[in-house]
Motif scaffolding. Structure first.
Motif, PDB file in Angstrom:
ATOM      1  N   LEU A  10       0.834  -1.197   0.000  1.00 26.12           N
ATOM      2  CA  LEU A  10       0.000   0.000   0.000  1.00 26.12           C
ATOM      3  C   LEU A  10       0.875   1.257   0.000  1.00 26.12           C
ATOM      4  CD1 LEU A  10      -2.939   0.875  -0.002  1.00 26.12           C
ATOM      5  CD2 LEU A  10      -2.937   0.707   2.490  1.00 26.12           C
ATOM      6  N   GLY A  11       1.899   1.252   0.825  1.00 26.26           N
ATOM      7  CA  GLY A  11       2.829   2.382   0.865  1.00 26.26           C
ATOM      8  C   GLY A  11       3.526   2.597  -0.466  1.00 26.26           C
ATOM      9  N   ALA A  12       3.930   1.507  -1.121  1.00 28.94           N
ATOM     10  CA  ALA A  12       4.601   1.610  -2.428  1.00 28.94           C
ATOM     11  C   ALA A  12       3.677   2.241  -3.465  1.00 28.94           C
ATOM     12  CB  ALA A  12       5.070   0.234  -2.885  1.00 28.94           C
ATOM     13  N   VAL A  13       2.407   1.872  -3.429  1.00 22.43           N
ATOM     14  CA  VAL A  13       1.439   2.466  -4.357  1.00 22.43           C
ATOM     15  C   VAL A  13       1.280   3.959  -4.061  1.00 22.43           C
ATOM     16  CG1 VAL A  13      -0.989   2.482  -5.092  1.00 22.43           C
ATOM     17  CG2 VAL A  13       0.238   0.312  -4.832  1.00 22.43           C
ATOM     18  N   THR A  17       1.863   7.200  -6.532  1.00 19.87           N
ATOM     19  CA  THR A  17       0.815   8.205  -6.756  1.00 19.87           C
ATOM     20  C   THR A  17       1.131   9.534  -6.063  1.00 19.87           C
ATOM     21  OG1 THR A  17      -0.503   7.406  -4.887  1.00 19.87           O
ATOM     22  CG2 THR A  17      -0.970   6.448  -7.069  1.00 19.87           C
ATOM     23  N   LYS A  18       2.318   9.599  -5.452  1.00 15.02           N
ATOM     24  CA  LYS A  18       2.826  10.815  -4.802  1.00 15.02           C
ATOM     25  C   LYS A  18       1.980  11.290  -3.618  1.00 15.02           C
ATOM     26  CE  LYS A  18       5.415  12.356  -8.828  1.00 15.02           C
ATOM     27  NZ  LYS A  18       6.453  11.413  -8.579  1.00 15.02           N
ATOM     28  N   PHE A  20       2.529  11.159  -0.335  1.00 17.06           N
ATOM     29  CA  PHE A  20       3.642  10.819   0.547  1.00 17.06           C
ATOM     30  C   PHE A  20       3.239  10.699   2.016  1.00 17.06           C
ATOM     31  CE2 PHE A  20       5.704  12.940  -3.125  1.00 17.06           C
ATOM     32  CZ  PHE A  20       6.276  11.790  -3.641  1.00 17.06           C
ATOM     33  N   LYS A  21       2.245  11.446   2.424  1.00 17.82           N
ATOM     34  CA  LYS A  21       1.794  11.341   3.816  1.00 17.82           C
ATOM     35  C   LYS A  21       1.300   9.921   4.110  1.00 17.82           C
ATOM     36  CE  LYS A  21      -1.085  13.637   7.232  1.00 17.82           C
ATOM     37  NZ  LYS A  21      -1.964  14.747   7.528  1.00 17.82           N
ATOM     38  N   LEU A  22       0.444   9.401   3.226  1.00 16.81           N
ATOM     39  CA  LEU A  22      -0.047   8.026   3.412  1.00 16.81           C
ATOM     40  C   LEU A  22       1.044   6.994   3.140  1.00 16.81           C
ATOM     41  CD1 LEU A  22      -3.691   8.272   2.008  1.00 16.81           C
ATOM     42  CD2 LEU A  22      -2.961   7.942   4.386  1.00 16.81           C
ATOM     43  N   ALA A  23       1.932   7.294   2.199  1.00 16.62           N
ATOM     44  CA  ALA A  23       3.041   6.375   1.925  1.00 16.62           C
ATOM     45  C   ALA A  23       3.881   6.195   3.182  1.00 16.62           C
ATOM     46  CB  ALA A  23       3.896   6.903   0.778  1.00 16.62           C
ATOM     47  N   GLU A  24       4.272   7.311   3.784  1.00 12.69           N
ATOM     48  CA  GLU A  24       5.085   7.231   4.999  1.00 12.69           C
ATOM     49  C   GLU A  24       4.350   6.478   6.106  1.00 12.69           C
ATOM     50  OE1 GLU A  24       7.082  10.791   6.476  1.00 12.69           O
ATOM     51  OE2 GLU A  24       6.981  11.601   4.437  1.00 12.69           O
ATOM     52  N   LYS A  25       3.082   6.786   6.287  1.00 16.72           N
ATOM     53  CA  LYS A  25       2.289   6.135   7.334  1.00 16.72           C
ATOM     54  C   LYS A  25       2.334   4.613   7.190  1.00 16.72           C
ATOM     55  CE  LYS A  25      -2.501   5.555   8.776  1.00 16.72           C
ATOM     56  NZ  LYS A  25      -3.891   5.904   8.483  1.00 16.72           N
ATOM     57  N   LYS A  46      12.439   5.589  -0.848  1.00 14.05           N
ATOM     58  CA  LYS A  46      11.933   6.224  -2.066  1.00 14.05           C
ATOM     59  C   LYS A  46      10.947   7.345  -1.730  1.00 14.05           C
ATOM     60  CE  LYS A  46      10.743   3.890  -5.685  1.00 14.05           C
ATOM     61  NZ  LYS A  46      10.154   2.898  -6.585  1.00 14.05           N
ATOM     62  N   ALA A  47      10.077   7.095  -0.756  1.00 20.92           N
ATOM     63  CA  ALA A  47       9.113   8.122  -0.352  1.00 20.92           C
ATOM     64  C   ALA A  47       9.849   9.363   0.148  1.00 20.92           C
ATOM     65  CB  ALA A  47       8.179   7.584   0.732  1.00 20.92           C
TER      66      ALA A  47
END
Length: 176
Positions: A10-13, A17-18, A20-25, A46-47
């Motif tokens: 999920l974070g990679a997706v 999709t840029k 980044f707040k949800l990616a980091e979470k 990467k994030a």
């Protein structure tokens, strides 16, 4: 751990999709649940890198490589992050390692050439730019950097040939 896999994916997706707040979470959760999982640290790096948080990216890539020393993608981004932070000499062996693992990685050849060039080793940089071009004949950046290295060595005729070849390739490519 299935939960860490889900958070990592999920974070990679979210990185792609840029968001980044949800990616980091999600990536931080993935590393919390499975701190030994190199891909989660890589994706977290990467994030951070995409947000220009170079020091955080560096730490994440270092962790990924520590967990998996043959993780070529992590090594490559670790090297690029070191360059971005001005540690070009530390990036050089990392690019060399990437090339030993993935010899057809034209970007690693080009980036190693750029690192050598930046360190003042213009002659040593040239074969790496040539390798990058041999692997990807339309890699404009490698042509430009090769020409510049040749100019620094006062090999102006060779630089002219490189730039003329580059112009031919890119002029004809734009005609189609």
């Amino acid at each position: 751990n299935k939960q860490s896999d889900a958070h990592n994916l999920l974070g990679a997706v979210y990185v792609v999709t840029k968001n980044f707040k949800l990616a980091e979470k999600h990536l931080l959760k993935a590393t919390k649940y499975a701190n030994h999982y190199a891909p989660a640290h890589y994706n977290l790096g990467k994030a951070y890198l995409d947000q220009h948080k170079h020091h955080l990216a560096l730490a994440a890539f270092v962790k990924a490589v520590k967990l998996d020393p043959d993780y070529a993608d992590a090594l490559f981004l670790l090297a690029n992050t070191r360059v971005a932070l001005g540690a070009v000499a530390q990036a050089k062996p990392l690019f060399e390692r990437v090339i030993s693992l993935t010899p057809n990685n034209y970007e690693a050849h080009s980036n190693l050439g750029s690192a050598l060039h930046e360190l003042g080793h213009h002659e040593s940089a040239i074969p790496h730019f040539r390798n990058a071009i041999a692997l990807k004949s339309d890699f404009e950046l490698a042509y430009r950097n090769l020409g510049y290295a040749l100019i620094k060595l006062e090999r102006h005729e060779e630089a002219l040939e490189v730039y003329q070849t580059c112009l031919k390739i890119f002029t004809s490519a734009r005609l189609y």
